[in-house]
Design a protein around this motif. Structure first.
Motif, PDB file in Angstrom:
ATOM      1  N   PRO A   1      -5.510  79.360 -16.933  1.00 20.43           N
ATOM      2  CA  PRO A   1      -5.763  78.089 -16.244  1.00 20.43           C
ATOM      3  C   PRO A   1      -5.232  76.986 -17.090  1.00 20.43           C
ATOM      4  O   PRO A   1      -5.524  77.151 -18.449  1.00 20.43           O
ATOM      5  CB  PRO A   1      -7.367  77.759 -16.152  1.00 20.43           C
ATOM      6  CG  PRO A   1      -7.944  78.786 -16.884  1.00 20.43           C
ATOM      7  CD  PRO A   1      -7.066  80.185 -17.086  1.00 20.43           C
TER       8      PRO A   1
ATOM      9  N   VAL B   1      -6.277  70.738 -19.241  1.00 16.81           N
ATOM     10  CA  VAL B   1      -6.546  69.250 -18.737  1.00 16.81           C
ATOM     11  C   VAL B   1      -5.568  68.396 -19.655  1.00 16.81           C
ATOM     12  O   VAL B   1      -5.800  68.366 -20.935  1.00 16.81           O
ATOM     13  CB  VAL B   1      -7.884  68.973 -18.570  1.00 16.81           C
ATOM     14  CG1 VAL B   1      -7.707  67.449 -17.807  1.00 16.81           C
ATOM     15  CG2 VAL B   1      -8.634  69.694 -17.185  1.00 16.81           C
TER      16      VAL B   1
ATOM     17  N   VAL C   1       0.460  73.104  -9.866  1.00 20.57           N
ATOM     18  CA  VAL C   1      -0.912  73.349 -10.196  1.00 20.57           C
ATOM     19  C   VAL C   1      -1.605  72.161 -10.124  1.00 20.57           C
ATOM     20  O   VAL C   1      -1.388  71.172 -10.876  1.00 20.57           O
ATOM     21  CB  VAL C   1      -1.021  73.929 -11.777  1.00 20.57           C
ATOM     22  CG1 VAL C   1      -2.540  73.882 -12.219  1.00 20.57           C
ATOM     23  CG2 VAL C   1      -0.065  75.246 -11.912  1.00 20.57           C
TER      24      VAL C   1
ATOM     25  N   MET D   1      -5.153  70.382 -10.553  1.00 20.37           N
ATOM     26  CA  MET D   1      -6.497  70.356 -11.484  1.00 20.37           C
ATOM     27  C   MET D   1      -7.412  69.381 -11.159  1.00 20.37           C
ATOM     28  O   MET D   1      -7.158  68.116 -10.736  1.00 20.37           O
ATOM     29  CB  MET D   1      -5.930  70.203 -13.121  1.00 20.37           C
ATOM     30  CG  MET D   1      -4.996  71.135 -13.481  1.00 20.37           C
ATOM     31  SD  MET D   1      -4.305  70.724 -14.972  1.00 20.37           S
ATOM     32  CE  MET D   1      -3.255  69.292 -14.622  1.00 20.37           C
ATOM     33  N   SER D   2      -8.787  69.775 -11.317  1.00 20.66           N
ATOM     34  CA  SER D   2      -9.579  68.864 -10.956  1.00 20.66           C
ATOM     35  C   SER D   2     -11.245  69.350 -11.804  1.00 20.66           C
ATOM     36  O   SER D   2     -11.343  70.530 -12.135  1.00 20.66           O
ATOM     37  CB  SER D   2     -10.260  68.811  -9.220  1.00 20.66           C
ATOM     38  OG  SER D   2     -11.174  68.259  -8.932  1.00 20.66           O
TER      39      SER D   2
ATOM     40  N   SER E   1      -6.874  80.011  -6.492  1.00 22.75           N
ATOM     41  CA  SER E   1      -7.715  79.138  -7.321  1.00 22.75           C
ATOM     42  C   SER E   1      -8.198  79.734  -8.739  1.00 22.75           C
ATOM     43  O   SER E   1      -8.262  81.058  -8.758  1.00 22.75           O
ATOM     44  CB  SER E   1      -8.724  78.729  -6.688  1.00 22.75           C
ATOM     45  OG  SER E   1      -9.870  79.703  -6.264  1.00 22.75           O
TER      46      SER E   1
ATOM     47  N   SER F   1     -10.528  79.524 -12.514  1.00 24.13           N
ATOM     48  CA  SER F   1     -11.445  78.593 -13.160  1.00 24.13           C
ATOM     49  C   SER F   1     -11.570  79.219 -14.524  1.00 24.13           C
ATOM     50  O   SER F   1     -11.527  80.343 -14.608  1.00 24.13           O
ATOM     51  CB  SER F   1     -13.052  78.713 -12.478  1.00 24.13           C
ATOM     52  OG  SER F   1     -13.511  79.992 -12.252  1.00 24.13           O
TER      53      SER F   1
ATOM     54  N   THR G   1     -13.149  73.988 -16.208  1.00 23.88           N
ATOM     55  CA  THR G   1     -11.723  73.357 -15.448  1.00 23.88           C
ATOM     56  C   THR G   1     -11.690  74.235 -14.433  1.00 23.88           C
ATOM     57  O   THR G   1     -11.716  75.566 -14.351  1.00 23.88           O
ATOM     58  CB  THR G   1     -10.673  73.565 -16.586  1.00 23.88           C
ATOM     59  OG1 THR G   1     -10.516  75.042 -17.011  1.00 23.88           O
ATOM     60  CG2 THR G   1     -10.856  72.740 -17.792  1.00 23.88           C
TER      61      THR G   1
ATOM     62  N   SER H   1      -8.523  74.979 -11.134  1.00 16.92           N
ATOM     63  CA  SER H   1      -7.259  74.772 -10.999  1.00 16.92           C
ATOM     64  C   SER H   1      -6.788  75.306  -9.606  1.00 16.92           C
ATOM     65  O   SER H   1      -7.322  76.430  -9.509  1.00 16.92           O
ATOM     66  CB  SER H   1      -6.203  75.121 -12.045  1.00 16.92           C
ATOM     67  OG  SER H   1      -6.370  76.538 -12.254  1.00 16.92           O
TER      68      SER H   1
ATOM     69  N   GLU I   1      -3.180  76.887  -7.840  1.00 18.36           N
ATOM     70  CA  GLU I   1      -1.988  77.274  -8.072  1.00 18.36           C
ATOM     71  C   GLU I   1      -1.130  77.482  -6.716  1.00 18.36           C
ATOM     72  O   GLU I   1      -1.674  78.390  -6.110  1.00 18.36           O
ATOM     73  CB  GLU I   1      -1.664  78.628  -9.234  1.00 18.36           C
ATOM     74  CG  GLU I   1      -0.478  78.765  -9.172  1.00 18.36           C
ATOM     75  CD  GLU I   1      -0.261  79.872 -10.182  1.00 18.36           C
ATOM     76  OE1 GLU I   1       0.626  79.862 -11.057  1.00 18.36           O
ATOM     77  OE2 GLU I   1      -0.744  80.814  -9.864  1.00 18.36           O
TER      78      GLU I   1
END
Length: 454
Positions: free
Chosen positions: A6, A9, A31, A33-34, A362, A364, A376, A378, A380
């Motif tokens: 991942p 950030v 990618v 990211m959240s 996804s 993590s 984190t 993400s 992709e």
């Protein structure tokens, strides 16, 4: 960076934006990211996948809730996600990566290419490709297809319908180009008419509809013209500054108005000044080829560069269609891509097109943060990600991630030049594209004039 880990950030904070500028480059990887997980995008049910594909084929506008408490339980959200991943491709060869095509010889080396030495098979493939290409162009002229890409081993072409990118007529952008290709476009005309006639009969069309009657394709070089305008403006500003600082301002202005000596003088073959000096027999005059090469020196310098982008407008796009169908450099004659027709990419169905879906997964993990570690998440997405798909994904991620997400975009570098801003008329007519299969918000974004540049 390891593609399977991942991404961290970004440390630099960015101000939030509700919209982003139109981007006509093709992405190979995105990618997202959240701080919220992307588990809702995993393991779609068979009914959700089928519904998403049906919504795409029927050009149904997805109905998304403004806020979602539990994205994993929101069927509308998951169906819209599946819908946003769909694109159409021709030809479809599962064992061959058909995008990108520029610089892809190493990735294609060693793959099975039964048509490489079979001329009859190559003709069948090219005939089938010509039918699909013509089908896409007809959809575009009818404003039922907003845009499509033609990706060959030598260059890529972006066709856009009237009403997109600030233009009231259809446009086509080609990049990168060479002097030879541009000269061939200028000379396109009656000498290729019989070739058009034969190819038209081969693909099942009436000869008259594919016969080129206009001698030459009119085009512009917007990035090159923009660069020249900028240099001219900078030189004028420097001249004004120098004039203001000069004690003899009047004489400087008069000198500035005189044409500067140029290497292009006497390029027309006139050497009367040698006769006036009486040395016409002692000086070897340059031949016509040398003169022509000197004239084209600056044009050759932009070959294979973003500045070589060619823009074709209006009815010239139809002549370009005929030109590309018969262009010898469209198909490689040697190497792993020998005999393979260009890749057609489109957001809507067309004759001979195959439905494809982008790959999404996804990830993590945990990343370093102030005071320790933080979770984190993400998502992709692997390309080719077309412009409409990027915008459609952001519409889905808005409610799913509660509006808080970032994206790292990896564009296919040669396609970035499609963001060149062309010189358009002052008054443009607004063209409607109601049935082109795109979300109204996506369509509004793609109507904007390009602002990103090369």
């Amino acid at each position: 960076q390891d593609l399977h880990s991942p991404p961290a950030v970004p440390k630099v904070p960015s101000s939030p934006r509700q919209e982003f500028p139109a981007d006509w480059s093709i992405k190979t990887r995105i990618v997202f990211m959240s701080s919220q997980p992307f588990t809702w995008a995993e393991h779609l049910k068979a009914q959700e996948e089928a519904q998403g594909l049906a919504q795409h084929c029927r050009a149904t506008e997805p109905t998304l809730p403004r806020s979602v408490q539990e994205p994993r339980l929101c069927t509308e959200l998951r169906c819209a996600f599946q819908q946003s991943l769909v694109y159409w491709l021709h030809p479809s060869l599962p064992w061959l990566p058909l995008f990108p095509r520029l610089g892809a010889d190493r990735r294609m080396a060693g793959k099975a290419c039964p048509w490489a030495q079979d001329e009859a098979l190559q003709q069948v493939l090219m005939s089938d490709w010509s039918v699909s290409f013509t089908s896409l162009y007809n959809l575009l002229r009818a404003r039922l297809c907003p845009y499509f890409y033609v990706c060959s081993a030598q260059f890529s072409v972006l066709f856009r319908a009237a009403g997109l990118a600030g233009s009231d007529v259809p446009t086509a952008a080609i990049v990168p180009t060479t002097r030879g290709l541009r000269e061939a476009m200028r000379s396109e005309g009656e000498e290729l008419g019989w070739i058009h006639w034969d190819r038209a009969a081969a693909v099942g069309h009436s000869p008259s509809c594919c016969l080129s009657s206009a001698p030459g394709i009119e085009f512009s070089l917007p990035l090159l013209e923009e660069s020249r305008t900028r240099k001219q403006k900078n030189s004028e500003e420097g001249l004004e500054t120098e004039t203001a600082d000069s004690p003899a301002g009047g004489s400087s202005v008069e000198d500035a108005g005189e044409p500067a000596p140029s290497d292009d003088d006497d390029d027309d073959g006139s050497f009367s000044w040698l006769e006036e000096m009486g040395v016409q027999d002692q000086v070897k005059k340059p031949d016509s080829i040398s003169i022509q090469l000197r004239k084209e020196k600056h044009e050759v310098q932009v070959d294979h560069r973003p500045e070589s982008l060619v823009l074709v407008r209006g009815s010239n796009t139809f002549t370009l269609l005929n030109f590309l169908i018969n262009c010898r450099s469209l198909v490689a004659v040697a190497g792993p891509q020998a005999g393979l027709p260009p890749t057609l990419l489109a957001p809507v169905a067309f004759r001979g097109g195959t439905m494809q879906t982008l790959k999404a997964r996804s990830v993590s993990g945990r990343a370093r943060a102030q005071g320790g570690f933080e979770d984190t998440f993400s998502l992709e997405v692997l390309g080719p990600v077309l412009p409409h798909a990027l915008h459609a994904l952001t519409l889905v991620l808005g409610p799913a991630q509660r509006g808080a997400f970032r994206a790292l975009l990896s564009p296919h570098e040669p396609s970035a030049a499609f963001n060149a801003r062309p010189a358009l008329p002052q008054e443009t007519v607004h063209q409607e594209l109601p049935a082109c299969g795109l979300h109204p918000k996506t369509l509004d974004q793609l109507r904007q004039c390009p602002t990103l540049g090369k």
